[in-house]
Scaffold this motif. Structure first.
Motif, short mmCIF file in Angstrom:
data_model
loop_
_atom_site.label_atom_id
_atom_site.label_comp_id
_atom_site.label_asym_id
_atom_site.label_seq_id
_atom_site.Cartn_x
_atom_site.Cartn_y
_atom_site.Cartn_z
N ARG A 50 -12.48 60.96 28.72
CA ARG A 50 -11.56 60.37 29.68
C ARG A 50 -10.96 59.07 29.14
N LEU A 51 -11.79 58.28 28.47
CA LEU A 51 -11.29 57.02 27.91
C LEU A 51 -10.16 57.27 26.92
N ILE A 52 -10.32 58.33 26.12
CA ILE A 52 -9.28 58.64 25.14
C ILE A 52 -8.05 59.18 25.86
N ASN A 53 -8.30 60.12 26.79
CA ASN A 53 -7.19 60.78 27.47
C ASN A 53 -6.32 59.80 28.24
N LEU A 54 -6.94 58.80 28.84
CA LEU A 54 -6.17 57.83 29.63
C LEU A 54 -5.77 56.59 28.81
N GLY A 55 -6.23 56.55 27.55
CA GLY A 55 -5.87 55.41 26.72
C GLY A 55 -6.69 54.17 27.01
N ASP A 56 -7.77 54.31 27.77
CA ASP A 56 -8.58 53.14 28.12
C ASP A 56 -9.42 52.63 26.97
N MET A 57 -9.44 53.40 25.87
CA MET A 57 -10.23 52.99 24.72
C MET A 57 -9.66 51.68 24.14
N ASP A 58 -8.39 51.44 24.39
CA ASP A 58 -7.71 50.26 23.83
C ASP A 58 -8.48 48.97 24.04
N ARG A 59 -8.90 48.77 25.30
CA ARG A 59 -9.51 47.47 25.58
C ARG A 59 -10.85 47.31 24.90
N ILE A 80 -24.93 60.16 11.33
CA ILE A 80 -23.83 61.13 11.42
C ILE A 80 -22.95 60.82 12.62
N ALA A 81 -23.58 60.53 13.76
CA ALA A 81 -22.80 60.28 14.98
C ALA A 81 -21.88 59.09 14.77
N ARG A 82 -22.39 58.05 14.11
CA ARG A 82 -21.60 56.87 13.81
C ARG A 82 -20.38 57.22 12.95
N ALA A 83 -20.66 58.03 11.93
CA ALA A 83 -19.58 58.42 11.02
C ALA A 83 -18.52 59.22 11.76
N VAL A 84 -18.97 60.15 12.62
CA VAL A 84 -18.02 60.97 13.38
C VAL A 84 -17.14 60.07 14.25
N PHE A 85 -17.78 59.09 14.89
CA PHE A 85 -17.03 58.21 15.78
C PHE A 85 -15.93 57.46 15.02
N TYR A 86 -16.29 56.85 13.88
CA TYR A 86 -15.29 56.06 13.15
C TYR A 86 -14.21 56.95 12.54
N ARG A 87 -14.60 58.17 12.19
CA ARG A 87 -13.63 59.14 11.70
C ARG A 87 -12.63 59.46 12.81
N GLY A 88 -13.16 59.68 14.01
CA GLY A 88 -12.30 60.00 15.15
C GLY A 88 -11.42 58.83 15.52
N LEU A 89 -11.98 57.66 15.43
CA LEU A 89 -11.25 56.46 15.82
C LEU A 89 -9.98 56.29 14.98
N ARG A 90 -10.05 56.76 13.72
CA ARG A 90 -8.87 56.66 12.86
C ARG A 90 -7.74 57.52 13.39
N ARG A 91 -8.11 58.59 14.11
CA ARG A 91 -7.08 59.48 14.67
C ARG A 91 -6.54 58.94 15.98
N TYR A 92 -7.25 58.00 16.57
CA TYR A 92 -6.91 57.57 17.92
C TYR A 92 -5.62 56.77 17.93
N ASP A 93 -4.65 57.23 18.72
CA ASP A 93 -3.54 56.33 19.01
C ASP A 93 -3.37 56.33 20.51
N SER A 94 -3.24 55.17 21.04
CA SER A 94 -3.14 55.01 22.47
C SER A 94 -1.99 55.86 23.02
N PRO A 95 -2.20 56.55 24.15
CA PRO A 95 -1.14 57.40 24.68
C PRO A 95 -0.05 56.59 25.38
N GLY A 96 -0.26 55.30 25.51
CA GLY A 96 0.66 54.48 26.30
C GLY A 96 2.03 54.31 25.67
N ASN A 97 2.82 53.43 26.26
CA ASN A 97 4.20 53.32 25.79
C ASN A 97 4.42 52.06 24.96
#
Lengths: 266, 265
Positions: free
Chosen positions: B90-99, B248-265
Motif C-alpha cells: 500500500r505504501l508503494i501503491n499510494l506513494g507514501d514511501m516518499d516520506r 537476502i531480505a535486505r538486498a531485495v528491499f534495496y534492489r526494489g527501492l531502486r525501481r521505486y518512483d513515486s506515483p505522484g505528480n
C-alpha cells in the motif's frame, strides 16, 4: 429490465477489473492452492495405513478436497475486504449516493469476480485432478445438475456471510480481525479442512443446523456421491431457507448501520 | 546507525502504535481474539483427526500441537512487532514511501514499525498456553543444550519469518496492483512447517528447507527437542539460516527501492 442491466454492468466491470492486473490475478489463484497442498499431503499420510476413515476412502477424500478448494476459491480476498475497505476509507459515501441497492451491487461484483477467478480455478483444479490421478467425477447428468446447483447455493451463502461480516466494520472500523473470525468459523463448520462426517456427534449436530455446511460440505459430498439422493432435496430446501434468512439479516444490519455511519470529513 | 539508537526508536514507534490501536477499542479486542480463535480451530482440527487415526509417521497429536504452538508464538511476536511490513504494497501503491525515504532513519526500521498487529498479543498468549499443555502431555528429555536452544529458536524463528515475509512484501516494487496476494501466499507456505516435513514429496521438502527455510521454525527444532532423528542437532543451524534470510531480505528491499518512483505528480 433496466434494473437487471444495471447489475449486469456491475458483473461485467468486476470481470474486467479482476483480469486487468494479470500477474496479481494469477498469483491470487495460485495462492489458494498452497495451503491445500499441505493439507493434501497430511491426508495422504493419514490414509497410508488406513483405508476408510469417517466413511470415506482416499479417492473420496481427494475428490472432497478438490471441491473444497474450488468452492473456497470462488470468493477470494478482494471480495472479502470490499465492504470493510470502503467503510474504512470513507468511499462508502460515494457508493451510498449511487442509485443502486448496495447489497445487490455487491453481490453482482462478487459474481463477476467469482466468474473471472472460478474459470481459472476450475482449470487448475482439473489439471491437479489429472496430476494426482483422480478420475471419478459424478456419473449421471442428474448428479452433475445437483452439484452445480449446490455450487450456486454455496456461492450465495458464502457471499452473504462475507457481506454480513463486512458490515460489522461499521462498528469496528477495521476489517481484518472480523475477516479472520469469519474465515475460522467458515473453514471449520463448512467442512473445508475436515469433513463433517469426522466430527464427534455433538459437533456434527451443530454443524448440520448452521448455514456454513452449504459452502463446502454439501457440494463436495454430492460430488463424491456420499450425500444420499433422498436427502438432497431436503438439504437444498434448508439451504434456500438459510439464504433467505441471511439476506434479510443483512438488510436488517444494514438498516442499523445506516444510523451509525460516520464518514471522514462528513 | 547505532544499535542503541535503533532499539530506542523501535520502542518509541511501538509505543506510539499501541496508542493508535487503543483508539479503536472494538477492533482491538476483536483482533486480540480472532488470532486465538483461528489457532484453537487448528488444534480442534488435529483433535478431530487424531480421534480417528493412530499417530502419523510416529508423531503423536500433542507433539504436533507443540510444533503448532511454537509457530503461533513466533508468529505472534512477528505480527506484534513488525506488522508494518504488510503495509509495503500500500505504501508503494499510494506513494507514501516518499516520506520514509526523506527521514534520516533507516527506511526498513520505519516500515517494520509502521503498524503493529494486535492479534499478535492473542497469538503469543495462546501459543504459550498451548505450549504448556502440550509439554505436559509429551515426553522431552531435557538436556542442557536443549534448554539453551529455546531462546535461540525463538529469536531465529522470528527473524526467519520476518525476513521471508518482508522480502515477499517487497514484491510490491515489481507488482504494482493495489491487491497483491503474493506475500500472503509466501506467508501461507509456513503451513508446510506445521506438519512433519517427511509427509511431503522431496521437491517440497527441499523447498521448505532450502528455498524458504520454514522447516527451521517448526519441524527441525521439534525433531531435535524430541530426539526423533540422529541429525536433530542440525536445528542449531537456525541462527545461521536466520542471518542468511535477513541479508537476502535486505538486498531485495534495496534492489526494489531502486525501481521505486513515486506515483505522484
Amino acid at each position: 429490465m433496466l434494473t437487471f442491466q444495471k447489475y449486469l454492468r456491475h458483473v461485467l466491470c468486476a470481470i474486467q477489473e479482476t483480469t486487468a492486473y494479470r500477474a496479481s490475478y494469477f498469483i491470487n489463484i495460485v495462492s489458494q492452492f498452497v495451503s491445500y497442498i499441505a493439507i493434501f499431503f497430511l491426508w495422504r499420510a493419514v490414509y497410508t495405513g488406513n483405508s476408510v476413515i469417517g466413511g470415506m476412502d482416499w479417492n473420496d477424500m481427494q475428490g472432497y478436497l478438490l471441491i473444497s478448494l474450488f468452492t473456497s476459491a470462488l470468493i477470494s480476498g478482494s471480495s472479502e475486504f470490499r465492504v470493510s475497505r470502503s467503510i474504512w476509507t470513507g468511499n462508502i459515501a460515494v457508493e451510498l449516493v449511487r442509485p443502486v441497492d448496495y447489497q445487490k451491487a455487491n453481490f453482482s461484483i462478487t459474481v463477476g469476480n467469482g466468474i473471472a477467478e472460478g474459470v481459472l480455478v476450475a482449470a487448475i483444479g482439473i489439471l491437479f485432478a489429472l496430476l494426482i490421478g483422480f478420475a471419478v467425477p459424478p456419473a449421471s447428468p442428474a448428479a452433475w445438475l445437483c452439484f452445480l446447483l449446490a455450487v450456486a447455493f454455496s456461492f450465495i451463502t458464502k457471499f452473504l456471510i462475507v457481506y454480513i461480516f463486512g458490515l460489522f466494520t461499521f462498528w469496528t472500523t477495521g476489517g481484518m480481525g472480523l475477516s479472520w473470525l469469519r474465515r475460522g468459523l467458515t473453514d471449520f463448520f463448512s467442512g473445508a479442512i475436515i469433513p463433517l462426517s469426522f466430527f464427534p456427534g455433538w459437533l456434527k449436530a451443530a454443524a448440520d443446523v448452521l448455514p456454513f455446511r452449504g459452502i463446502v460440505s454439501v457440494p463436495a459430498t454430492i460430488f463424491i456421491g456420499r450425500l444420499p439422493p433422498s436427502q438432497i432435496l431436503a438439504t437444498f430446501a434448508v439451504e434456500a431457507a438459510w439464504i433467505a434468512a441471511l439476506w434479510w439479516l443483512a438488510r436488517l444490519i444494514w438498516h442499523f448501520a445506516m444510523r451509525k455511519v460516520t464518514i471522514h470529513g462528513g | 546507525m547505532r544499535l542503541s539508537r535503533t532499539v530506542f526508536l523501535f520502542s518509541r514507534f511501538l509505543a506510539q502504535n499501541i496508542k493508535i490501536k487503543l483508539e479503536y477499542k472494538a477492533d482491538f479486542i476483536i483482533m486480540l481474539f480472532s488470532g486465538s480463535v483461528l489457532q484453537l480451530l487448528g488444534v480442534m482440527f488435529l483433535g478431530v483427526l487424531y480421534s480417528r487415526i493412530p499417530p502419523i509417521q510416529g508423531w503423536t497429536m500433542w507433539e504436533i500441537v507443540l510444533i503448532l504452538a511454537s509457530i503461533f508464538f513466533t508468529e505472534g511476536v512477528v505480527s506484534f512487532a513488525f506488522e508494518g511490513m504488510w503495509r509495503i504494497v500500500r505504501l508503494i501503491n499510494l506513494g507514501d514511501m516518499d516520506r520514509f525515504l526523506l527521514r534520516p532513519v533507516s527506511p526498513i526500521l520505519q516500515i517494520l514499525t509502521y503498524d503493529i498487529g494486535a492479534h499478535g498479543i492473542g497469538n503469543m498468549i495462546t501459543g504459550v498456553i498451548l505450549c504448556v499443555i502440550a509439554l505436559s502431555r509429551t515426553e522431552i528429555l531435557w538436556t542442557w543444550d536443549r534448554i539453551l536452544y529455546l531462546p535461540v529458536l525463538i529469536v531465529s524463528a522470528a527473524a526467519i519469518r520476518t525476513a521471508i515475509s518482508f522480502a515477499a512484501n517487497c514484491s510490491g516494487f515489481w507488482l504494482t496492483s493495489f491487491y497483491n496476494a503474493f506475500p500472503l501466499m509466501v506467508h501461507q507456505m509456513a503451513d508446510f512447517a506445521k506438519y512433519p516435513t517427511t509427509l511431503f514429496t522431496e521437491p517440497i521438502q527441499f523447498f521448505i528447507t532450502v528455498v524458504l527455510p520454514y522447516a527451521f521454525i517448526g519441524y527441525i527444532p521439534a525433531v531435535y527437542l524430541f530426539h526423533k532423528q540422529p541429525w536433530g542437532a542440525a536445528a542449531w543451524l537456525a541462527p545461521l539460516v536466520a542471518v542468511w534470510c535477513v541479508l537476502i531480505a535486505r538486498a531485495v528491499f534495496y534492489r526494489g527501492l531502486r525501481r521505486y518512483d513515486s506515483p505522484g505528480n
